[in-house]
Design a protein around this motif. Structure first.
Motif, PDB file in Angstrom:
ATOM      1  N   GLU A  16       0.464  -1.043  -0.103  1.00  0.00           N
ATOM      2  CA  GLU A  16       0.360  -0.422   0.023  1.00  0.00           C
ATOM      3  C   GLU A  16       0.996   1.537  -0.132  1.00  0.00           C
ATOM      4  O   GLU A  16       2.081   1.712   1.166  1.00  0.00           O
ATOM      5  CB  GLU A  16      -0.476  -0.188   1.293  1.00  0.00           C
ATOM      6  N   LEU A  17       0.364   1.895  -0.870  1.00  0.00           N
ATOM      7  CA  LEU A  17       1.642   3.280  -1.242  1.00  0.00           C
ATOM      8  C   LEU A  17       0.926   4.383  -0.486  1.00  0.00           C
ATOM      9  O   LEU A  17      -0.200   4.648  -1.023  1.00  0.00           O
ATOM     10  CB  LEU A  17       1.911   3.339  -2.882  1.00  0.00           C
ATOM     11  N   ARG A  18       1.500   5.167   0.148  1.00  0.00           N
ATOM     12  CA  ARG A  18       0.479   6.921   0.021  1.00  0.00           C
ATOM     13  C   ARG A  18       1.681   8.043  -0.078  1.00  0.00           C
ATOM     14  O   ARG A  18       3.031   7.664   0.311  1.00  0.00           O
ATOM     15  CB  ARG A  18       0.525   6.461   1.842  1.00  0.00           C
ATOM     16  N   TYR A  19       1.353   8.600   0.195  1.00  0.00           N
ATOM     17  CA  TYR A  19       2.517   9.697   0.579  1.00  0.00           C
ATOM     18  C   TYR A  19       2.436  10.652   1.345  1.00  0.00           C
ATOM     19  O   TYR A  19       0.690  10.605   2.393  1.00  0.00           O
ATOM     20  CB  TYR A  19       2.456  10.603  -0.603  1.00  0.00           C
ATOM     21  N   THR A  20       3.248  11.101   2.710  1.00  0.00           N
ATOM     22  CA  THR A  20       2.909  12.363   3.490  1.00  0.00           C
ATOM     23  C   THR A  20       2.620  13.733   2.735  1.00  0.00           C
ATOM     24  O   THR A  20       2.648  13.813   2.218  1.00  0.00           O
ATOM     25  CB  THR A  20       4.007  12.311   3.955  1.00  0.00           C
ATOM     26  N   PRO A  21       2.048  14.560   3.852  1.00  0.00           N
ATOM     27  CA  PRO A  21       1.782  15.968   2.924  1.00  0.00           C
ATOM     28  C   PRO A  21       3.011  16.710   2.615  1.00  0.00           C
ATOM     29  O   PRO A  21       2.869  17.561   2.458  1.00  0.00           O
ATOM     30  CB  PRO A  21       1.709  16.956   4.312  1.00  0.00           C
ATOM     31  N   ASN A  22       3.998  16.069   3.334  1.00  0.00           N
ATOM     32  CA  ASN A  22       5.634  16.510   3.084  1.00  0.00           C
ATOM     33  C   ASN A  22       5.873  16.113   1.222  1.00  0.00           C
ATOM     34  O   ASN A  22       6.470  16.365   0.977  1.00  0.00           O
ATOM     35  CB  ASN A  22       6.215  16.402   3.308  1.00  0.00           C
ATOM     36  N   GLY A  23       5.314  15.240   1.208  1.00  0.00           N
ATOM     37  CA  GLY A  23       5.563  14.114  -0.240  1.00  0.00           C
ATOM     38  C   GLY A  23       6.273  13.260  -0.187  1.00  0.00           C
ATOM     39  O   GLY A  23       6.933  12.382  -1.411  1.00  0.00           O
ATOM     40  N   ALA A  24       6.621  12.822   1.106  1.00  0.00           N
ATOM     41  CA  ALA A  24       7.688  11.594   1.243  1.00  0.00           C
ATOM     42  C   ALA A  24       6.576  10.210   1.261  1.00  0.00           C
ATOM     43  O   ALA A  24       5.663  10.291   1.931  1.00  0.00           O
ATOM     44  CB  ALA A  24       8.060  11.431   2.634  1.00  0.00           C
ATOM     45  N   ALA A  25       6.767   9.261  -0.307  1.00  0.00           N
ATOM     46  CA  ALA A  25       6.501   7.739  -0.587  1.00  0.00           C
ATOM     47  C   ALA A  25       6.449   7.189   1.145  1.00  0.00           C
ATOM     48  O   ALA A  25       7.652   6.969   1.684  1.00  0.00           O
ATOM     49  CB  ALA A  25       7.118   7.422  -1.478  1.00  0.00           C
ATOM     50  N   VAL A  26       5.942   6.603   1.205  1.00  0.00           N
ATOM     51  CA  VAL A  26       5.470   5.098   2.304  1.00  0.00           C
ATOM     52  C   VAL A  26       4.400   4.446   2.272  1.00  0.00           C
ATOM     53  O   VAL A  26       3.472   3.973   1.305  1.00  0.00           O
ATOM     54  CB  VAL A  26       5.554   5.718   3.721  1.00  0.00           C
ATOM     55  N   ILE A  49       4.400 -10.428   9.596  1.00  0.00           N
ATOM     56  CA  ILE A  49       4.905  -8.761  10.036  1.00  0.00           C
ATOM     57  C   ILE A  49       5.149  -7.771   9.089  1.00  0.00           C
ATOM     58  O   ILE A  49       5.082  -8.608   7.226  1.00  0.00           O
ATOM     59  CB  ILE A  49       6.869  -9.037  10.148  1.00  0.00           C
ATOM     60  N   GLN A  50       4.459  -7.256   9.838  1.00  0.00           N
ATOM     61  CA  GLN A  50       4.239  -5.649   9.305  1.00  0.00           C
ATOM     62  C   GLN A  50       5.669  -4.922   8.515  1.00  0.00           C
ATOM     63  O   GLN A  50       6.073  -4.579   9.789  1.00  0.00           O
ATOM     64  CB  GLN A  50       3.618  -4.808  10.287  1.00  0.00           C
ATOM     65  N   VAL A  51       5.351  -4.432   7.461  1.00  0.00           N
ATOM     66  CA  VAL A  51       7.068  -4.096   6.974  1.00  0.00           C
ATOM     67  C   VAL A  51       6.638  -2.075   6.471  1.00  0.00           C
ATOM     68  O   VAL A  51       5.431  -1.879   6.248  1.00  0.00           O
ATOM     69  CB  VAL A  51       7.806  -4.356   6.156  1.00  0.00           C
ATOM     70  N   VAL A  52       6.873  -1.265   6.755  1.00  0.00           N
ATOM     71  CA  VAL A  52       7.342  -0.121   6.298  1.00  0.00           C
ATOM     72  C   VAL A  52       7.926   0.126   5.572  1.00  0.00           C
ATOM     73  O   VAL A  52       9.453   0.220   6.405  1.00  0.00           O
ATOM     74  CB  VAL A  52       6.333   1.054   8.167  1.00  0.00           C
ATOM     75  N   VAL A  53       8.328   0.701   3.972  1.00  0.00           N
ATOM     76  CA  VAL A  53       9.137   1.294   3.708  1.00  0.00           C
ATOM     77  C   VAL A  53       8.626   2.520   3.335  1.00  0.00           C
ATOM     78  O   VAL A  53       8.048   3.048   2.528  1.00  0.00           O
ATOM     79  CB  VAL A  53       9.713  -0.061   3.247  1.00  0.00           C
ATOM     80  N   TRP A  54      10.381   3.985   3.076  1.00  0.00           N
ATOM     81  CA  TRP A  54       9.876   5.300   2.806  1.00  0.00           C
ATOM     82  C   TRP A  54      10.930   5.586   1.265  1.00  0.00           C
ATOM     83  O   TRP A  54      11.446   4.649   1.466  1.00  0.00           O
ATOM     84  CB  TRP A  54      10.542   6.126   4.448  1.00  0.00           C
ATOM     85  N   ARG A  55      10.737   6.646   1.073  1.00  0.00           N
ATOM     86  CA  ARG A  55      10.649   6.922  -0.452  1.00  0.00           C
ATOM     87  C   ARG A  55      11.130   6.690  -1.222  1.00  0.00           C
ATOM     88  O   ARG A  55      10.044   5.401  -1.813  1.00  0.00           O
ATOM     89  CB  ARG A  55      12.383   8.391   0.468  1.00  0.00           C
ATOM     90  N   ARG A  56      11.924   6.707  -2.090  1.00  0.00           N
ATOM     91  CA  ARG A  56      12.782   6.217  -2.735  1.00  0.00           C
ATOM     92  C   ARG A  56      12.050   4.640  -3.390  1.00  0.00           C
ATOM     93  O   ARG A  56      11.667   3.717  -4.604  1.00  0.00           O
ATOM     94  CB  ARG A  56      13.710   6.326  -3.862  1.00  0.00           C
ATOM     95  N   GLN A  57      12.520   3.414  -2.157  1.00  0.00           N
ATOM     96  CA  GLN A  57      12.192   1.943  -2.366  1.00  0.00           C
ATOM     97  C   GLN A  57      11.133   1.701  -2.037  1.00  0.00           C
ATOM     98  O   GLN A  57      10.454   1.131  -2.741  1.00  0.00           O
ATOM     99  CB  GLN A  57      13.280   1.738  -0.560  1.00  0.00           C
ATOM    100  N   ALA A  58      10.024   2.957  -1.473  1.00  0.00           N
ATOM    101  CA  ALA A  58       8.448   2.495  -1.356  1.00  0.00           C
ATOM    102  C   ALA A  58       8.154   2.623  -2.561  1.00  0.00           C
ATOM    103  O   ALA A  58       7.493   1.665  -2.460  1.00  0.00           O
ATOM    104  CB  ALA A  58       8.183   3.690  -0.325  1.00  0.00           C
TER     105      ALA A  58
END
Length: 166
Positions: A16-26, A49-58
């Motif tokens: 599930e890809l979303r973006y923060t208000p600052n534009g960072a992908a998560v 296991i729940q995993v969270v990944v940020w920015r370009r890798q997301a």
């Protein structure tokens, strides 16, 4: 202090890809990881296991892997909490990934060979260098196993999503 996690498992659903208000992908996803031992019924239990990944890798994870894909994750364990609608405090433990490695070719789930006699060809110099081209199994006088009953006969395998354990 050390807080490192290394996991290898299969995605239970598409990231599930979303973006923060600052534009960072998560991106968020769940990994199913079989335990190395069997239960009393002889089945392998799995951990989810729940995993969270940020920015370009997301973005890369969301674009190139999906449900059932085999991935390796390296990161750190993190806990957080929030108050739900009922006023109860909810605690969450998840892996914040520094790296997500795609451990099989992009089309491997759709074209899963029924044998391990396939190898990935080195990239060619043409425009289609990212495609996965299986090599034919080595049949003939040098084949020590003779006729392999599990060899790929180029027919698709009919498996529904309901039959998959993840």
């Amino acid at each position: 202090m050390i807080n490192r996690v290394v996991l290898v498992g299969r995605l239970t659903r598409d990231p599930e890809l979303r973006y923060t208000p600052n534009g960072a992908a998560v991106a968020n996803f769940t990994l199913a990881i079989n335990r190395p031992f069997t239960n009393q019924q002889g089945d392998h239990d799995a951990d989810f296991i729940q995993v969270v990944v940020w920015r370009r890798q997301a973005e890369n994870t969301a674009n190139f892997v999906g449900k059932g894909s085999l991935v390796g994750v390296e990161g750190r364990l993190q806990t957080r909490s929030y108050e739900n609608n009922e006023g109860r405090k909810v605690f969450i433990t998840e892996v914040v990934a520094d790296s997500v490695q795609f451990l099989e070719p992009r089309n491997a789930r759709a074209n899963a060979p029924s044998t391990n006699n396939y190898s990935q060809q080195p990239p060619s110099n043409n425009n289609n260098s990212n495609s996965y081209q299986p090599s034919a199994p080595n049949k003939g006088a040098n084949d020590p196993f003779g006729d392999d009953p599990f060899a790929d006969d180029s027919k698709p395998i009919d498996i529904s999503d309901d039959d998959l354990p993840f």
